[in-house]
Design a protein around this motif. Structure first.
Motif, PDB file in Angstrom:
ATOM      1  N   ALA A  88      29.962  63.888  48.102  1.00  0.00           N
ATOM      2  CA  ALA A  88      31.044  62.960  48.399  1.00  0.00           C
ATOM      3  C   ALA A  88      31.414  62.237  47.111  1.00  0.00           C
ATOM      4  CB  ALA A  88      30.607  61.953  49.474  1.00  0.00           C
ATOM      5  N   HIS A  89      32.629  61.761  47.071  1.00  0.00           N
ATOM      6  CA  HIS A  89      33.058  60.959  45.929  1.00  0.00           C
ATOM      7  C   HIS A  89      33.875  59.787  46.444  1.00  0.00           C
ATOM      8  CE1 HIS A  89      36.561  63.553  46.569  1.00  0.00           C
ATOM      9  NE2 HIS A  89      37.282  62.590  46.054  1.00  0.00           N
ATOM     10  N   LEU A  90      33.939  58.765  45.647  1.00  0.00           N
ATOM     11  CA  LEU A  90      34.653  57.559  46.036  1.00  0.00           C
ATOM     12  C   LEU A  90      36.028  57.535  45.397  1.00  0.00           C
ATOM     13  CD1 LEU A  90      31.804  54.984  45.461  1.00  0.00           C
ATOM     14  CD2 LEU A  90      32.615  55.843  47.649  1.00  0.00           C
ATOM     15  N   THR A  91      36.955  56.921  46.107  1.00  0.00           N
ATOM     16  CA  THR A  91      38.269  56.642  45.545  1.00  0.00           C
ATOM     17  C   THR A  91      38.532  55.163  45.742  1.00  0.00           C
ATOM     18  OG1 THR A  91      39.324  57.219  47.646  1.00  0.00           O
ATOM     19  CG2 THR A  91      39.172  58.955  45.995  1.00  0.00           C
ATOM     20  N   CYS A  92      39.295  54.595  44.885  1.00  0.00           N
ATOM     21  CA  CYS A  92      39.633  53.168  44.989  1.00  0.00           C
ATOM     22  C   CYS A  92      41.080  52.999  45.355  1.00  0.00           C
ATOM     23  CB  CYS A  92      39.372  52.472  43.658  1.00  0.00           C
ATOM     24  SG  CYS A  92      37.644  52.461  43.201  1.00  0.00           S
ATOM     25  N   VAL A 102      22.442  46.327  49.986  1.00  0.00           N
ATOM     26  CA  VAL A 102      23.165  47.504  50.454  1.00  0.00           C
ATOM     27  C   VAL A 102      24.033  48.047  49.323  1.00  0.00           C
ATOM     28  CG1 VAL A 102      24.910  48.352  52.066  1.00  0.00           C
ATOM     29  CG2 VAL A 102      23.209  46.682  52.827  1.00  0.00           C
ATOM     30  N   CYS A 103      23.928  49.322  49.068  1.00  0.00           N
ATOM     31  CA  CYS A 103      24.841  49.985  48.143  1.00  0.00           C
ATOM     32  C   CYS A 103      26.004  50.470  48.998  1.00  0.00           C
ATOM     33  CB  CYS A 103      24.152  51.153  47.431  1.00  0.00           C
ATOM     34  SG  CYS A 103      25.299  52.103  46.419  1.00  0.00           S
ATOM     35  N   TRP A 104      27.103  49.771  48.936  1.00  0.00           N
ATOM     36  CA  TRP A 104      28.239  50.107  49.792  1.00  0.00           C
ATOM     37  C   TRP A 104      28.855  51.433  49.417  1.00  0.00           C
ATOM     38  CZ3 TRP A 104      28.129  47.997  54.205  1.00  0.00           C
ATOM     39  CH2 TRP A 104      27.578  46.732  54.356  1.00  0.00           C
ATOM     40  N   ALA A 105      28.759  51.811  48.163  1.00  0.00           N
ATOM     41  CA  ALA A 105      29.281  53.116  47.756  1.00  0.00           C
ATOM     42  C   ALA A 105      28.518  54.228  48.467  1.00  0.00           C
ATOM     43  CB  ALA A 105      29.187  53.279  46.241  1.00  0.00           C
ATOM     44  N   ALA A 146      26.748  53.940  51.217  1.00  0.00           N
ATOM     45  CA  ALA A 146      26.996  53.836  52.662  1.00  0.00           C
ATOM     46  C   ALA A 146      28.285  54.559  53.041  1.00  0.00           C
ATOM     47  CB  ALA A 146      27.055  52.371  53.079  1.00  0.00           C
ATOM     48  N   HIS A 147      29.333  54.357  52.274  1.00  0.00           N
ATOM     49  CA  HIS A 147      30.607  55.011  52.582  1.00  0.00           C
ATOM     50  C   HIS A 147      30.521  56.522  52.374  1.00  0.00           C
ATOM     51  CE1 HIS A 147      33.169  51.585  53.500  1.00  0.00           C
ATOM     52  NE2 HIS A 147      32.449  50.924  52.612  1.00  0.00           N
ATOM     53  N   MET A 148      29.824  56.960  51.333  1.00  0.00           N
ATOM     54  CA  MET A 148      29.683  58.400  51.113  1.00  0.00           C
ATOM     55  C   MET A 148      28.874  59.039  52.232  1.00  0.00           C
ATOM     56  SD  MET A 148      29.423  58.847  46.961  1.00  0.00           S
ATOM     57  CE  MET A 148      28.027  57.780  46.726  1.00  0.00           C
ATOM     58  N   GLN A 149      27.812  58.375  52.698  1.00  0.00           N
ATOM     59  CA  GLN A 149      27.011  58.916  53.797  1.00  0.00           C
ATOM     60  C   GLN A 149      27.826  58.981  55.082  1.00  0.00           C
ATOM     61  OE1 GLN A 149      23.562  56.356  53.740  1.00  0.00           O
ATOM     62  NE2 GLN A 149      22.455  57.714  52.333  1.00  0.00           N
ATOM     63  N   GLN A 150      28.669  57.990  55.319  1.00  0.00           N
ATOM     64  CA  GLN A 150      29.525  58.009  56.506  1.00  0.00           C
ATOM     65  C   GLN A 150      30.509  59.175  56.442  1.00  0.00           C
ATOM     66  OE1 GLN A 150      31.268  54.118  56.474  1.00  0.00           O
ATOM     67  NE2 GLN A 150      29.499  53.163  57.476  1.00  0.00           N
ATOM     68  N   ALA A 151      31.076  59.419  55.273  1.00  0.00           N
ATOM     69  CA  ALA A 151      32.011  60.539  55.118  1.00  0.00           C
ATOM     70  C   ALA A 151      31.310  61.867  55.375  1.00  0.00           C
ATOM     71  CB  ALA A 151      32.626  60.519  53.717  1.00  0.00           C
ATOM     72  N   MET A 152      30.084  62.016  54.869  1.00  0.00           N
ATOM     73  CA  MET A 152      29.347  63.263  55.079  1.00  0.00           C
ATOM     74  C   MET A 152      28.963  63.428  56.546  1.00  0.00           C
ATOM     75  SD  MET A 152      27.170  63.791  51.563  1.00  0.00           S
ATOM     76  CE  MET A 152      26.485  62.155  51.422  1.00  0.00           C
ATOM     77  N   LYS A 153      28.643  62.323  57.220  1.00  0.00           N
ATOM     78  CA  LYS A 153      28.328  62.405  58.653  1.00  0.00           C
ATOM     79  C   LYS A 153      29.561  62.817  59.451  1.00  0.00           C
ATOM     80  CE  LYS A 153      26.398  59.874  62.581  1.00  0.00           C
ATOM     81  NZ  LYS A 153      27.176  60.635  63.505  1.00  0.00           N
ATOM     82  N   ARG A 154      30.729  62.259  59.103  1.00  0.00           N
ATOM     83  CA  ARG A 154      31.962  62.655  59.800  1.00  0.00           C
ATOM     84  C   ARG A 154      32.211  64.149  59.624  1.00  0.00           C
ATOM     85  NH1 ARG A 154      33.840  57.753  57.697  1.00  0.00           N
ATOM     86  NH2 ARG A 154      34.892  58.833  55.973  1.00  0.00           N
ATOM     87  N   TRP A 155      32.016  64.662  58.412  1.00  0.00           N
ATOM     88  CA  TRP A 155      32.218  66.087  58.160  1.00  0.00           C
ATOM     89  C   TRP A 155      31.241  66.909  58.995  1.00  0.00           C
ATOM     90  CZ3 TRP A 155      29.736  70.463  56.943  1.00  0.00           C
ATOM     91  CH2 TRP A 155      30.500  71.549  56.534  1.00  0.00           C
ATOM     92  N   THR A 156      29.977  66.505  58.990  1.00  0.00           N
ATOM     93  CA  THR A 156      28.950  67.242  59.739  1.00  0.00           C
ATOM     94  C   THR A 156      29.250  67.210  61.233  1.00  0.00           C
ATOM     95  OG1 THR A 156      27.323  66.720  58.044  1.00  0.00           O
ATOM     96  CG2 THR A 156      26.461  67.422  60.165  1.00  0.00           C
ATOM     97  N   ASP A 157      29.655  66.054  61.750  1.00  0.00           N
ATOM     98  CA  ASP A 157      29.989  65.956  63.174  1.00  0.00           C
ATOM     99  C   ASP A 157      31.169  66.865  63.519  1.00  0.00           C
ATOM    100  OD1 ASP A 157      27.945  64.119  63.460  1.00  0.00           O
ATOM    101  OD2 ASP A 157      29.276  62.371  63.573  1.00  0.00           O
ATOM    102  N   ALA A 158      32.133  66.987  62.629  1.00  0.00           N
ATOM    103  CA  ALA A 158      33.321  67.801  62.881  1.00  0.00           C
ATOM    104  C   ALA A 158      33.071  69.289  62.679  1.00  0.00           C
ATOM    105  CB  ALA A 158      34.469  67.352  61.974  1.00  0.00           C
TER     106      ALA A 158
END
Length: 71
Positions: free
Chosen positions: A67-71, A37-40, A42-54
């Motif tokens: 999407a971009h990652l922050t640490c 699993v590429c967790w980076a 996965a998190h970017m896809q989740q963020a894009m899904k949240r945006w699309t759902d909203a």
């Protein structure tokens, strides 16, 4: 440039390995695949899904999401 083009034509469009390796019938017994699993991603896809759902899938910007990652 020609050498690069020739090399790229020798690669399988599915796995990226040389066709001489991945399409050899003996490869069925010698190649093994693993998953991870590429967790980076996965998190970017989740963020894009949240945006699309909203904002709705029909929103014109839905096809241009990044999407971009922050640490």
């Amino acid at each position: 440039m020609r050498s690069l083009a020739e090399y790229e034509r020798s690669l399988c469009p599915l796995c990226g390995l040389p066709r001489s390796i991945c399409q050899d019938p003996k490869a069925e017994l010698t190649l093994h695949a693993e998953t991870s699993v590429c967790w980076a991603t996965a998190h970017m896809q989740q963020a894009m899904k949240r945006w699309t759902d909203a904002n709705g899938r029909d929103n014109p910007a839905a096809n241009a999401l990044t999407a971009h990652l922050t640490c």
